[in-house]
Design an enzyme around this catalytic site. Structure first.
Site, PDB file in Angstrom:
ATOM      1  N   LYS A 285       0.864  -1.188   0.000  1.00 26.59           N
ATOM      2  CA  LYS A 285       0.000   0.000   0.000  1.00 26.59           C
ATOM      3  C   LYS A 285       0.904   1.244   0.000  1.00 26.59           C
ATOM      4  O   LYS A 285       1.843   1.327   0.771  1.00 26.59           O
ATOM      5  CB  LYS A 285      -0.876  -0.003   1.255  1.00 26.59           C
ATOM      6  CG  LYS A 285      -2.113   0.841   1.157  1.00 26.59           C
ATOM      7  CD  LYS A 285      -3.080   0.534   2.305  1.00 26.59           C
ATOM      8  CE  LYS A 285      -4.488   0.894   1.959  1.00 26.59           C
ATOM      9  NZ  LYS A 285      -5.462   0.517   2.991  1.00 26.59           N
ATOM     10  N   GLU A 371     -19.033  -5.798  10.170  1.00 26.84           N
ATOM     11  CA  GLU A 371     -19.982  -5.083  11.027  1.00 26.84           C
ATOM     12  C   GLU A 371     -21.051  -6.002  11.606  1.00 26.84           C
ATOM     13  O   GLU A 371     -21.423  -5.850  12.774  1.00 26.84           O
ATOM     14  CB  GLU A 371     -20.642  -3.957  10.231  1.00 26.84           C
ATOM     15  CG  GLU A 371     -19.748  -2.752   9.970  1.00 26.84           C
ATOM     16  CD  GLU A 371     -18.814  -2.930   8.789  1.00 26.84           C
ATOM     17  OE1 GLU A 371     -18.864  -3.986   8.136  1.00 26.84           O
ATOM     18  OE2 GLU A 371     -18.013  -2.020   8.515  1.00 26.84           O
ATOM     19  N   ARG A 399     -25.762  -2.623   7.102  1.00 28.87           N
ATOM     20  CA  ARG A 399     -25.632  -4.072   6.845  1.00 28.87           C
ATOM     21  C   ARG A 399     -25.743  -4.888   8.123  1.00 28.87           C
ATOM     22  O   ARG A 399     -25.799  -6.101   8.085  1.00 28.87           O
ATOM     23  CB  ARG A 399     -24.369  -4.413   6.095  1.00 28.87           C
ATOM     24  CG  ARG A 399     -23.097  -4.130   6.781  1.00 28.87           C
ATOM     25  CD  ARG A 399     -21.918  -4.745   6.037  1.00 28.87           C
ATOM     26  NE  ARG A 399     -21.964  -4.526   4.593  1.00 28.87           N
ATOM     27  CZ  ARG A 399     -20.991  -4.921   3.751  1.00 28.87           C
ATOM     28  NH1 ARG A 399     -19.944  -5.547   4.226  1.00 28.87           N
ATOM     29  NH2 ARG A 399     -21.058  -4.701   2.467  1.00 28.87           N
TER      30      ARG A 399
HETATM   31  C1  LIG Z   1     -18.677  -2.379   5.037  1.00 28.21           C
HETATM   32  C2  LIG Z   1     -17.519  -1.409   5.074  1.00 28.21           C
HETATM   33  N1  LIG Z   1     -16.912  -1.154   6.262  1.00 28.21           N
HETATM   34  C3  LIG Z   1     -15.883  -0.289   6.329  1.00 28.21           C
HETATM   35  C4  LIG Z   1     -15.457   0.365   5.197  1.00 28.21           C
HETATM   36  C5  LIG Z   1     -14.361   1.403   5.295  1.00 28.21           C
HETATM   37  N2  LIG Z   1     -13.194   0.992   4.507  1.00 28.21           N
HETATM   38  C6  LIG Z   1     -12.935   1.515   3.329  1.00 28.21           C
HETATM   39  S1  LIG Z   1     -11.581   0.880   2.628  1.00 28.21           S
HETATM   40  C7  LIG Z   1     -11.271  -0.077   3.999  1.00 28.21           C
HETATM   41  C8  LIG Z   1     -10.071  -0.955   4.078  1.00 28.21           C
HETATM   42  C9  LIG Z   1     -10.072  -1.906   2.907  1.00 28.21           C
HETATM   43  O1  LIG Z   1      -8.957  -2.763   3.026  1.00 28.21           O
HETATM   44  P1  LIG Z   1      -8.606  -3.681   1.784  1.00 28.21           P
HETATM   45  O2  LIG Z   1      -9.835  -4.369   1.309  1.00 28.21           O
HETATM   46  O3  LIG Z   1      -7.481  -4.524   2.191  1.00 28.21           O
HETATM   47  O4  LIG Z   1      -8.206  -2.660   0.631  1.00 28.21           O
HETATM   48  P2  LIG Z   1      -6.873  -1.748   0.583  1.00 28.21           P
HETATM   49  O5  LIG Z   1      -7.309  -0.380   1.081  1.00 28.21           O
HETATM   50  O6  LIG Z   1      -5.847  -2.391   1.450  1.00 28.21           O
HETATM   51  O7  LIG Z   1      -6.483  -1.724  -0.857  1.00 28.21           O
HETATM   52  C10 LIG Z   1     -12.272   0.087   4.933  1.00 28.21           C
HETATM   53  C11 LIG Z   1     -12.332  -0.604   6.249  1.00 28.21           C
HETATM   54  C12 LIG Z   1     -16.123   0.081   3.987  1.00 28.21           C
HETATM   55  N3  LIG Z   1     -15.792   0.707   2.832  1.00 28.21           N
HETATM   56  N4  LIG Z   1     -17.130  -0.807   3.947  1.00 28.21           N
HETATM   57 MG   LIG Z   2      -5.475  -4.319   2.074  1.00 25.76          MG
END
Ligand SMILES: Cc1ncc(C[n+]2csc(CCOP(=O)(O)OP(=O)(O)O)c2C)c(N)n1
Ligand SMILES: [Mg+2]
Ligand SMILES: CC(=O)[C@@H](O)[C@H](O)COP(=O)(O)O
Length: 632
Positions: A285, A371, A399
């Site tokens: 990242k 969640e 959700r």
């Molecule tokens: C249901 C839900 N909960 C929380 C979020 C907030 N959120 C946005 S991106 C993220 C992290 C995503 O991690 P990953 O899937 O590993 O993607 P990366 O950012 O590492 O590329 C979170 C928790 C969300 N978008 N949807």
């Molecule tokens: Mg990730």
């Protein structure tokens, strides 16, 4: 032949990538990174996640032929590179701005974009459906690809989908796991550990392969065979089979997620293997931009306006936010309440639990992007005698509604939901606005809802919420800086009266931060000779009984809330007044029940008619239908 210094701008569609040489691909990756940093530094956005998928997106669009092949991005915050390679690079100067490029896939922007919902962990379910549709319609020459992050993979829907995908060995789906080891912070749980094991074990396997090639010619077949059998047993003892193998999914990887050629090879293989295949890509990242790669908290998951050279935030330091006030209130409460525990769905710092987690690490639970699990686990914690505080963004509670209703409220459990980003947030588009929680939670028997108008009330109401031990409570507040405190001029029962002047023409019920708009409204009405009383009920569920007699004395009741207008607080107040036999007309003002395009919160509130001027005009118009009282 495009000159290398403007290669990126020659890519009008993914097919243009296929003619590029390896050297040009490296140049292209460099130009994409430079454009990401330069552009997102000016607009703000998800810089870290997109820097991590530069090569992955290039390889994906070289192997798969979007839009014929369907590519679904989970969460969608990492789709900037995809947008650059599908003809939108010149639109990044208006990223996340009204009328400009969305920060997520957008069907109105491009045929290459499929899923607009920014709620994580949905991509594999979409892919399962797309694959089934392709099979049923005989459209089997198109691939279905889902890109899912390691964080999103901790969401329950992913495993519901994998159960279905793995159950159909004849239905091709390519699952690209973008494993950078992080959500905001390092991804938690056994799944994350498994992915780590895979990363190391596959390196171990490559080492083993290399070792075999060296040893075999030296010791000869018979000895080698005995050694290999022993090694096999040893390896299986040391390194468990991976979870994907266990589900019957073909697994390719881990692949270096910054090596285009290696990923192309894996994607080609996945495409031709048929059936469901997992390609496990290891990425970083913030890759290629030192300020992001070295950013301890979240690798520049989402940034505001920054100095592109240093990554330093530009502009005044962030003012104290609603989230800060909550975080401090939680620590204060936690110091005297050892039964208070806090839960987050992979958003420890963004929801303000950071300080509490450092003070009380054993009482803080990050459950991953899960969640639904968070809420029912909180129900378990409450059954175990504790008082859980579940901190979520309001939109993500959607959700977990059934869990709140049937796992918490049905059992009258003392769980406190703290809903940040409630109301219009704006920048992150329709699926991020917290505009449904007040309507949903109105349906939950026994759940009490508080909507603080300022920081002082947030602290007070949070304290009152965690003091409730006979059922669930919810406290909701918006994104951004906390406004100056708004003192009451008097109290009537449990209502804070913020303003009372002139004839009792209009009773204005200002909910939460909309109280400030309602005070401006009162001034405008007064200027037009209309008297009003502005009240803040603080707790809006159950509706305060004190509202009925007050409403009975006025000619019109007006409610103003930063929630969808359907089934929100205004509806509940209207129903309560009717039940109390009060027939004073009521006009409820809230967000229209629509999906709002991305934009700035203030602009979207204005567009929704939630400004004091707009509301005043409509109130006067309504009153004009009534005989005016003589000013007192
Ligand atoms: C249901 C839900 N909960 C929380 C979020 C907030 N959120 C946005 S991106 C993220 C992290 C995503 O991690 P990953 O899937 O590993 O993607 P990366 O950012 O590492 O590329 C979170 C928790 C969300 N978008 N949807
Ligand atoms: Mg990730
Ligand atoms: C993609 C995602 O769900 C979050 O990263 C979102 O961008 C929320 O941002 P804020 O924390 O700035 O509200």
């Amino acid at each position: 032949m495009p000159t290398d210094n403007d290669l990126l701008r020659t890519i009008k569609e993914p097919g243009d990538l296929r003619a590029l040489t390896a050297g040009q691909l490296e140049t292209l990756a460099r130009q994409i990174r430079a454009t990401l940093v330069e552009s997102v530094a000016r607009t703000g956005g998800h810089l870290g996640p997109n820097l991590g998928v530069v090569e992955l997106t290039i390889a994906l669009h070289r192997v798969f032929e979007s839009p014929r092949d369907r590519i679904v991005w989970d969460t969608g915050h990492q789709c900037y590179v995809h947008k650059m390679l599908t003809g939108r690079v010149d639109e990044f100067d208006r990223l996340r701005q009204a009328g400009g490029l969305s920060g997520y896939p957008s069907r109105s922007e491009s045929v290459h974009d499929l899923v607009e919902n920014s709620h994580a962990s949905t991509a594999l379910s979409y892919a399962d459906g797309l694959a089934k549709a392709a099979q049923l319609t005989g459209d089997t020459d198109r691939a279905v690809v889902a890109v899912v992050g390691d964080g999103a993979l901790t969401g329950g829907m992913c495993w519901e989908a994998l159960n279905n995908i793995a159950g159909a060995r004849d239905r091709p789906v390519v699952i690209v796991v973008n494993d950078n080891g992080r959500s905001y912070a390092p991804t938690v749980g056994g799944l994350a550990d498994q992915l780590t094991t895979l990363r190391t074990s596959r390196r171990y396997e490559r080492l083993l392969e290399w070792g075999k090639d060296q040893v075999r010619p030296v010791v000869g077949e018979p000895v080698f065979g005995a050694l290999h059998a022993a090694k096999r047993g040893l390896k299986d003892m040391l390194v468990p089979q991976n979870m994907f193998d266990g589900l019957g999914l073909k697994y390719l990887g881990p692949v270096d997620g910054h090596d285009v050629a290696a990923m192309e090879k894996a994607f080609e293989r996945a495409r031709h293997l048929g059936g469901p295949v997992v390609v496990h890509c290891i990425t970083t990242k913030g890759s290629g931009y030192v300020p992001a790669e070295s950013h301890v908290a979240d690798r520049f998951h989402a940034v505001g306006v920054i100095d592109p050279d240093t990554g330093a935030a530009i502009g005044a330091p962030a003012a104290r936010s609603w989230t800060d006030v909550f975080g401090d209130s939680l620590v204060t409460a936690g110091e005297s309440r050892p039964d208070l525990v806090a839960l987050t769905a992979a958003m420890l710092e963004p929801t303000g639990l950071g300080r509490f987690s450092r003070a009380f690490p054993e009482r803080t639970f990050d459950v991953g992007i899960a969640e639904q699990h968070a809420v029912t686990s909180a129900a378990g914690l409450a059954m175990g005698g504790l008082h859980p505080v579940v901190a979520l963004y309001a939109t993500f509670l959607n959700r977990a509604f059934d869990q709140a209703l049937m796992d918490v409220a049905l059992h009258r459990l003392p769980v406190t939901f703290v809903l940040d980003r409630a109301g219009i947030t704006g920048d992150d588009g329709a699926s991020h606005n917290g505009m449904w929680d007040l309507s949903l939670l109105q349906l939950v028997p026994g759940l009490r809802i508080a909507v603080p108008r300022d920081g002082r009330r947030l602290g007070e109401l949070f304290g009152e919420a965690v003091a409730c031990d006979d059922g669930p409570t919810a406290v909701r507040f918006p994104k951004g800086p906390v406004p100056p405190d708004l003192p009451a001029v008097e109290t009537v029962a449990d209502l804070d009266v913020l303003y009372r002047d002139g004839p009792e023409d209009v009773l204005v019920v200002g909910l939460g931060p909309m109280a400030r708009t309602c005070l401006d409204l009162a001034s405008l009405l007064a200027a037009g000779g209309v008297g009003s009383t502005v009240v803040d009920p603080r707790w809006i569920k159950p509706v305060s009984p004190a509202l009925a007699p007050l409403a009975a004395r006025h000619r019109l009741v007006v409610t103003v809330e930063d929630n969808g207008v359907t089934g929100g607080a205004g509806s509940a107040i209207s129903r309560a007044l009717r039940t109390a036999g009060v027939d004073t007309p009521l006009r409820d003002f809230g967000i229209p029940q629509q999906f709002l395009d991305h934009g700035k919160r203030a602009d979207l509130l204005r567009a929704a008619g939630l400004t004091s001027g707009d509301i005043a005009a409509r109130v006067v118009e309504t009153l004009s239908g009534f005989p005016m009282t003589q000013p007192a």
